[in-house]
Design a protein around this motif. Structure first.
Motif, PDB file in Angstrom:
ATOM      1  N   ALA A 195       0.836  -1.206   0.000  1.00  0.00           N
ATOM      2  CA  ALA A 195       0.000   0.000   0.000  1.00  0.00           C
ATOM      3  C   ALA A 195       0.869   1.253   0.000  1.00  0.00           C
ATOM      4  O   ALA A 195       0.551   2.237  -0.670  1.00  0.00           O
ATOM      5  CB  ALA A 195      -0.930  -0.005   1.211  1.00  0.00           C
ATOM      6  N   GLY A 196       1.973   1.225   0.726  1.00  0.00           N
ATOM      7  CA  GLY A 196       2.896   2.363   0.732  1.00  0.00           C
ATOM      8  C   GLY A 196       3.541   2.580  -0.626  1.00  0.00           C
ATOM      9  O   GLY A 196       3.676   3.719  -1.094  1.00  0.00           O
ATOM     10  N   LEU A 238       1.011   4.073  -2.881  1.00  0.00           N
ATOM     11  CA  LEU A 238       0.840   5.497  -2.601  1.00  0.00           C
ATOM     12  C   LEU A 238       1.938   6.319  -3.267  1.00  0.00           C
ATOM     13  O   LEU A 238       1.671   7.362  -3.872  1.00  0.00           O
ATOM     14  CB  LEU A 238       0.836   5.741  -1.090  1.00  0.00           C
ATOM     15  CG  LEU A 238       0.728   7.192  -0.640  1.00  0.00           C
ATOM     16  CD1 LEU A 238      -0.562   7.812  -1.128  1.00  0.00           C
ATOM     17  CD2 LEU A 238       0.823   7.268   0.868  1.00  0.00           C
ATOM     18  N   GLY A 251       1.231   6.390  -6.944  1.00  0.00           N
ATOM     19  CA  GLY A 251       0.100   7.266  -7.221  1.00  0.00           C
ATOM     20  C   GLY A 251       0.492   8.729  -7.183  1.00  0.00           C
ATOM     21  O   GLY A 251       0.083   9.520  -8.038  1.00  0.00           O
ATOM     22  N   LEU A 252       1.301   9.088  -6.198  1.00  0.00           N
ATOM     23  CA  LEU A 252       1.780  10.468  -6.117  1.00  0.00           C
ATOM     24  C   LEU A 252       2.693  10.800  -7.298  1.00  0.00           C
ATOM     25  O   LEU A 252       2.641  11.902  -7.846  1.00  0.00           O
ATOM     26  CB  LEU A 252       2.522  10.699  -4.808  1.00  0.00           C
ATOM     27  CG  LEU A 252       1.655  10.881  -3.574  1.00  0.00           C
ATOM     28  CD1 LEU A 252       2.504  10.846  -2.319  1.00  0.00           C
ATOM     29  CD2 LEU A 252       0.895  12.185  -3.657  1.00  0.00           C
ATOM     30  N   ALA A 308      -0.432   1.899  -9.735  1.00  0.00           N
ATOM     31  CA  ALA A 308      -0.725   2.276  -8.348  1.00  0.00           C
ATOM     32  C   ALA A 308      -2.102   1.775  -7.921  1.00  0.00           C
ATOM     33  O   ALA A 308      -2.268   1.266  -6.808  1.00  0.00           O
ATOM     34  CB  ALA A 308      -0.644   3.797  -8.190  1.00  0.00           C
ATOM     35  N   ALA A 314      -2.779  -0.994  -5.038  1.00  0.00           N
ATOM     36  CA  ALA A 314      -3.621  -0.636  -3.894  1.00  0.00           C
ATOM     37  C   ALA A 314      -4.735  -1.656  -3.710  1.00  0.00           C
ATOM     38  O   ALA A 314      -5.054  -2.042  -2.578  1.00  0.00           O
ATOM     39  CB  ALA A 314      -4.202   0.767  -4.090  1.00  0.00           C
ATOM     40  N   GLN A 326      -3.301   4.199   3.288  1.00  0.00           N
ATOM     41  CA  GLN A 326      -2.369   4.429   2.202  1.00  0.00           C
ATOM     42  C   GLN A 326      -2.951   3.954   0.870  1.00  0.00           C
ATOM     43  O   GLN A 326      -2.776   4.589  -0.161  1.00  0.00           O
ATOM     44  CB  GLN A 326      -1.043   3.694   2.433  1.00  0.00           C
ATOM     45  CG  GLN A 326      -0.303   4.064   3.681  1.00  0.00           C
ATOM     46  CD  GLN A 326      -0.641   3.144   4.847  1.00  0.00           C
ATOM     47  OE1 GLN A 326      -1.780   2.816   5.078  1.00  0.00           O
ATOM     48  NE2 GLN A 326       0.380   2.750   5.592  1.00  0.00           N
ATOM     49  N   ALA A 327      -3.642   2.821   0.896  1.00  0.00           N
ATOM     50  CA  ALA A 327      -4.220   2.269  -0.321  1.00  0.00           C
ATOM     51  C   ALA A 327      -5.351   3.162  -0.834  1.00  0.00           C
ATOM     52  O   ALA A 327      -5.492   3.358  -2.040  1.00  0.00           O
ATOM     53  CB  ALA A 327      -4.738   0.853  -0.064  1.00  0.00           C
ATOM     54  N   ARG A 328      -6.151   3.683   0.078  1.00  0.00           N
ATOM     55  CA  ARG A 328      -7.225   4.599  -0.321  1.00  0.00           C
ATOM     56  C   ARG A 328      -6.654   5.824  -1.033  1.00  0.00           C
ATOM     57  O   ARG A 328      -7.142   6.241  -2.085  1.00  0.00           O
ATOM     58  CB  ARG A 328      -8.029   5.031   0.903  1.00  0.00           C
ATOM     59  CG  ARG A 328      -9.441   4.516   0.858  1.00  0.00           C
ATOM     60  CD  ARG A 328     -10.254   4.978   2.049  1.00  0.00           C
ATOM     61  NE  ARG A 328     -10.025   4.031   3.142  1.00  0.00           N
ATOM     62  CZ  ARG A 328      -9.653   4.363   4.364  1.00  0.00           C
ATOM     63  NH1 ARG A 328      -9.501   5.611   4.687  1.00  0.00           N
ATOM     64  NH2 ARG A 328      -9.456   3.436   5.263  1.00  0.00           N
ATOM     65  N   ARG A 329      -5.616   6.400  -0.450  1.00  0.00           N
ATOM     66  CA  ARG A 329      -4.994   7.573  -1.058  1.00  0.00           C
ATOM     67  C   ARG A 329      -4.326   7.214  -2.383  1.00  0.00           C
ATOM     68  O   ARG A 329      -4.332   8.006  -3.320  1.00  0.00           O
ATOM     69  CB  ARG A 329      -3.973   8.173  -0.101  1.00  0.00           C
ATOM     70  CG  ARG A 329      -4.625   8.926   1.020  1.00  0.00           C
ATOM     71  CD  ARG A 329      -3.588   9.647   1.867  1.00  0.00           C
ATOM     72  NE  ARG A 329      -3.971   9.473   3.260  1.00  0.00           N
ATOM     73  CZ  ARG A 329      -3.283   8.827   4.171  1.00  0.00           C
ATOM     74  NH1 ARG A 329      -2.126   8.313   3.884  1.00  0.00           N
ATOM     75  NH2 ARG A 329      -3.748   8.709   5.394  1.00  0.00           N
ATOM     76  N   ALA A 330      -3.757   6.024  -2.472  1.00  0.00           N
ATOM     77  CA  ALA A 330      -3.110   5.592  -3.714  1.00  0.00           C
ATOM     78  C   ALA A 330      -4.121   5.487  -4.846  1.00  0.00           C
ATOM     79  O   ALA A 330      -3.830   5.875  -5.987  1.00  0.00           O
ATOM     80  CB  ALA A 330      -2.408   4.251  -3.504  1.00  0.00           C
TER      81      ALA A 330
END
Length: 136
Positions: free
Chosen positions: A30-31, A34, A37-38, A57, A61, A74-78
């Motif tokens: 998940a990290g 993230l 994704g960023l 990403a 996730a 972290q996965a949600r944000r990714a």
């Protein structure tokens, strides 16, 4: 403070420890998702790599959830950043295609680059497959 006035509430909270346990492969994945994704957001301006990175990403996730009931934060944000990278990447690509097809200066530059790289202009390649643009 915690429920009973305990100052260690956040460190003893199971959800906090589960989301920040770096030894758990789900948390590591998940990290990584993230970070990808960023990274997809600024990379969508360079060769549309952001679209591919954003997709990776999102997949990572989703895979990081495993058998857990909920996604890790972290996965949600990714997923959010990955979707944003994909949407932004496709919109940049659509803008570029629109600009090349409507602006004569960019269209001429594309013809020159195609002539240098392929020996045939872009307009001639389009004529070979039976497509005409801009009244050509």
């Amino acid at each position: 403070m915690g429920e009973n006035g305990d100052n260690n509430y956040y460190y003893n909270n199971y959800d906090y420890n589960k989301a920040h346990n770096e030894l758990d492969p789900h948390v590591a994945m998940a990290g990584t998702a993230l970070i990808l994704g960023l990274a997809s957001i600024p990379l969508c301006f360079f060769l549309n790599i952001g679209v591919v990175i954003g997709g990776i990403a999102i997949v990572m996730a989703l895979l990081s959830k495993g058998t857990m009931e909920k996604f890790l934060p972290q996965a949600r944000r990714a997923v959010i950043f990955g979707i944003l990278g994909i949407v932004l990447g496709y919109s940049v690509m659509a803008y570029d295609v629109h600009k090349v097809l409507t602006d004569p200066q960019y269209h001429e530059q594309l013809n020159q680059m195609s002539q240098q790289m392929n020996g045939v202009s872009f307009d001639d390649m389009l004529k070979e497959i039976g497509v005409s643009i801009g009244g050509n």
